[in-house]
Structure formats: structure tokens, C-alpha cells
Motif scaffolding. Sequence first.
Motif, short mmCIF file in Angstrom:
data_model
loop_
_atom_site.label_atom_id
_atom_site.label_comp_id
_atom_site.label_asym_id
_atom_site.label_seq_id
_atom_site.Cartn_x
_atom_site.Cartn_y
_atom_site.Cartn_z
N LEU A 15 38.41 45.08 9.89
CA LEU A 15 38.23 45.98 10.95
C LEU A 15 38.57 45.23 12.42
CD1 LEU A 15 38.05 48.77 11.72
CD2 LEU A 15 35.44 48.39 11.87
N LEU A 16 37.94 44.07 12.50
CA LEU A 16 37.91 43.28 13.70
C LEU A 16 39.40 42.60 13.88
CD1 LEU A 16 37.04 41.93 16.12
CD2 LEU A 16 36.06 39.97 14.79
N MET A 203 37.03 40.44 24.85
CA MET A 203 36.31 39.56 25.58
C MET A 203 34.97 40.14 26.15
SD MET A 203 36.53 36.17 26.46
CE MET A 203 38.28 35.68 26.22
N LEU A 204 35.25 41.20 26.75
CA LEU A 204 34.01 41.99 27.49
C LEU A 204 33.07 42.28 26.42
CD1 LEU A 204 32.77 43.06 30.04
CD2 LEU A 204 34.15 45.17 29.75
N ALA A 205 33.13 42.90 25.26
CA ALA A 205 32.07 42.84 24.31
C ALA A 205 31.45 41.78 23.99
CB ALA A 205 32.72 43.73 23.21
N LEU A 206 32.52 40.77 23.44
CA LEU A 206 31.64 39.53 22.97
C LEU A 206 30.73 38.78 24.08
CD1 LEU A 206 31.48 37.54 20.64
CD2 LEU A 206 33.52 36.39 21.38
N GLU A 226 31.20 31.46 15.64
CA GLU A 226 31.55 32.05 14.36
C GLU A 226 32.46 33.22 15.04
OE1 GLU A 226 28.63 32.89 11.72
OE2 GLU A 226 27.81 30.89 11.32
N LEU A 227 31.83 33.95 15.85
CA LEU A 227 32.32 35.26 16.26
C LEU A 227 33.66 34.99 17.16
CD1 LEU A 227 29.41 37.57 17.47
CD2 LEU A 227 30.63 37.57 15.19
N ALA A 231 37.31 36.30 16.22
CA ALA A 231 38.02 37.02 17.24
C ALA A 231 39.24 36.22 17.76
CB ALA A 231 36.99 37.46 18.17
N GLN A 232 39.41 35.04 17.64
CA GLN A 232 40.40 34.14 18.09
C GLN A 232 40.55 34.41 19.52
OE1 GLN A 232 44.11 35.54 16.15
NE2 GLN A 232 43.23 35.11 14.27
#
Length: 379
Positions: A15-16, A203-206, A226-227, A231-232
Motif C-alpha cells: 500500500l505504501l 515526507m511530512l507524515a514521516l 526502516e521506514l 518510503a525511499q
Amino acid sequence: MKFSGPLESQRLSLLLETAISREAQIWKVHLRRIQPSQDVGISPTQRDEVVQWMVKLKFQFHLYPETLALAVSLLDRFLAAVKARPKYLNCIAISCFFLAAKTIEEDERVPLLKVLARDSFCGCSPAEIRRMEKIILDKLNWDLHIATPLDFLHIFHALALSARPQLLTTLPKMNPSQHVALLTKQLLHCLACYQLLQFKGSMLALAIVSLEVEKLIPDWLALIIELLQKAQVDSSQLIHCRELVAQHLSSLQPSPPPNSVYVYTPLKHNLVTCHAGPGFRFHPGSKDKPEVPVKTSAALSRRRRLAPGRCKQPTAKRKVEEMEVDDFYDGIKRLYNEENAPEAVAALEGKAASACGADASRQAASASPCPPLQPVSVM
């Protein structure tokens, strides 16, 4: 949704990946140069103000946070594609809000257009909103489906709980739904910051998730790495985004915990002794203001005459402080045979001022005492 197990983790990773691929196709930097004249382009302050207005509309019409996130995304995409004037900003914002509501909400939850135009005080007619909707859809190629920052926030939060099931052990009274609601509030606050438009929604959410995870577990850095790999996302950009987000969230007032108890502490009143009889003196806590004695009915009934020059002169318009003894007001009514207690107090103050307000010359010449009180009539 369960947050443990390899199957759930694979679904979240897929999903990501789909959301990031979709974001890469549509997203572009929304920052625009500040125009010297406000009539030429929309300023960052005007953009942030209209987003704050949309946040209020979300709560006014009881819509989902996903609707607001999509509305802000549509607004930023449209403002990045065209050069709009400030006088059309409200119409653009309410049109994006209505498009997002029709896309996200159930049919029975979508407000009527005439009700939305009337209750939002946007200054636009329903016909003008429909014409603006057509313009927005044409500029966006009728493509309204994009992964918003709120979508990425949900995905990153679920991945974090899947990788670290003990993430919320330090918050025993908060379940995952309540925790993601807290992060959603922070995200909606960040949507109204023009400086954060230089970063993608992922980026904002992470950045918001990383700031929260840092407070909860000691090995937060390994989880964020890891995230980042999933998310690259560039780590240097994440650090910059974290700094701006932390600075912007510092102005966000924390909400009180549920079932808060507020303790009322009244001001203390001290009973002091005056030369003309006992009085009730109020100490407001400030040493600059003089303390004014207030005579009770008992003191007035005992003393028919007041010795001049022994009390401080009260002002004619001063207000009598509220007292805990109800007999004070009842005594005033009986003495002057009046129903209105404030008027009786004003009359009493006028008589007391004539007796206690003597200057030095009148003190030396034995000033006349106060006139006797009127006889008490039985009510």
C-alpha cells in the motif's frame, strides 16, 4: 486491522509503494514566488488563512479529516497550476472543499451546495461555486485521487505498530486509534504552514511520526531508518522537515486530557476591625489599590452616630463587594424600606461619605455628626 504478522506487513508495504508511486506522478513543488503586489498573486499568509478557514468548515459540517486533507491537496495543486488572484481565493477554497466532500464522504453526509454557500459565509453563490468546480476539474484533468499526507500518516503509523508492537506501552490509557487521532491533529495543524509545502506529503507524515516515535521508544532511530528505506525518502530532507515541523508544532496548544477536573480556589476575604465598627474588607491581591472597608448591618444598627475622621473616605461610585452573609442585604432593605438592594447601598454610601469624608479643617472645628438613621418599618 491487525498490526502484527508478516502478511499485514506485506500489505502495508504494498500500500505504501502504490501511494508513493502515485504521489511521484502528480506531486510537484507548490512554493511560488511572493509577488510584490497582492493583486497579482496569492501570498503565503493568505493561503495559510484560507486553509485555517477550511479546518473550521470541517468541524462545522462534521466531515472526516480525510476530506479536509484532500481539499487542501486540491487547493495547493490548483494554485500551483494557475495564477489566481486573491479575490477568487475563497471561491477556489470552497469549491475544493465541496469536491473533496463529494469524493470522500457518504452521500447523506455531503452538505447541500446552497447550505454550504450560506453557512460558510464564503461570499459566493452556488452558481459561482459550480463554475469554479468546472475550472478546477479542467486544470487537474479530472484526477482527484491522490495520496494525501493523512493517507501516508495512517500507513506509517500502522507500519510502526507492526514493527514495534510495544510502541504504545508507555501510553497505557491510549489505544492505536486515539494515538493516530492525536497525530492527525498535528498534521492538520501543519497543513496550514506554507513553508512545509516544499516537502511531499509522505515526507511530512514521516516527520510527524518520527517526532512522536522518538518520545515513545529508545530505539526509535532504527525504526525510522526502516521506514525511510520502505518510503525511499532522503534522510537529509527528513531532518530538515523534522526541524520545521517541530518548530511549527511548538505553537500548537496541547489539549487537556479526558475527564479533566478543574479546582476553583476563591479569593480569601479577611474580617478586619475599623474604628467605627467591624467591617468586611476585600483583599484583591494587589498592594497598589487601597482597601475599602464595608460596614455590616450589625455595625450600623449598633452605632447611630459615626465619629468623624476615623474611616477612609469611600468613593461615591464604588461597588460593594459580594459578601457571604445574606443578612447584609436584608438589613439594608429593612433600614430603608426598599426592594432594590443596590440602590439602598448607594444611598447608604452617600450618608456614610458625608460623615467619614471630613477634611483637616472640619476635624479641627468639630464637624457635625452623621444624621440619625430612619426608623425601621416592619416589612
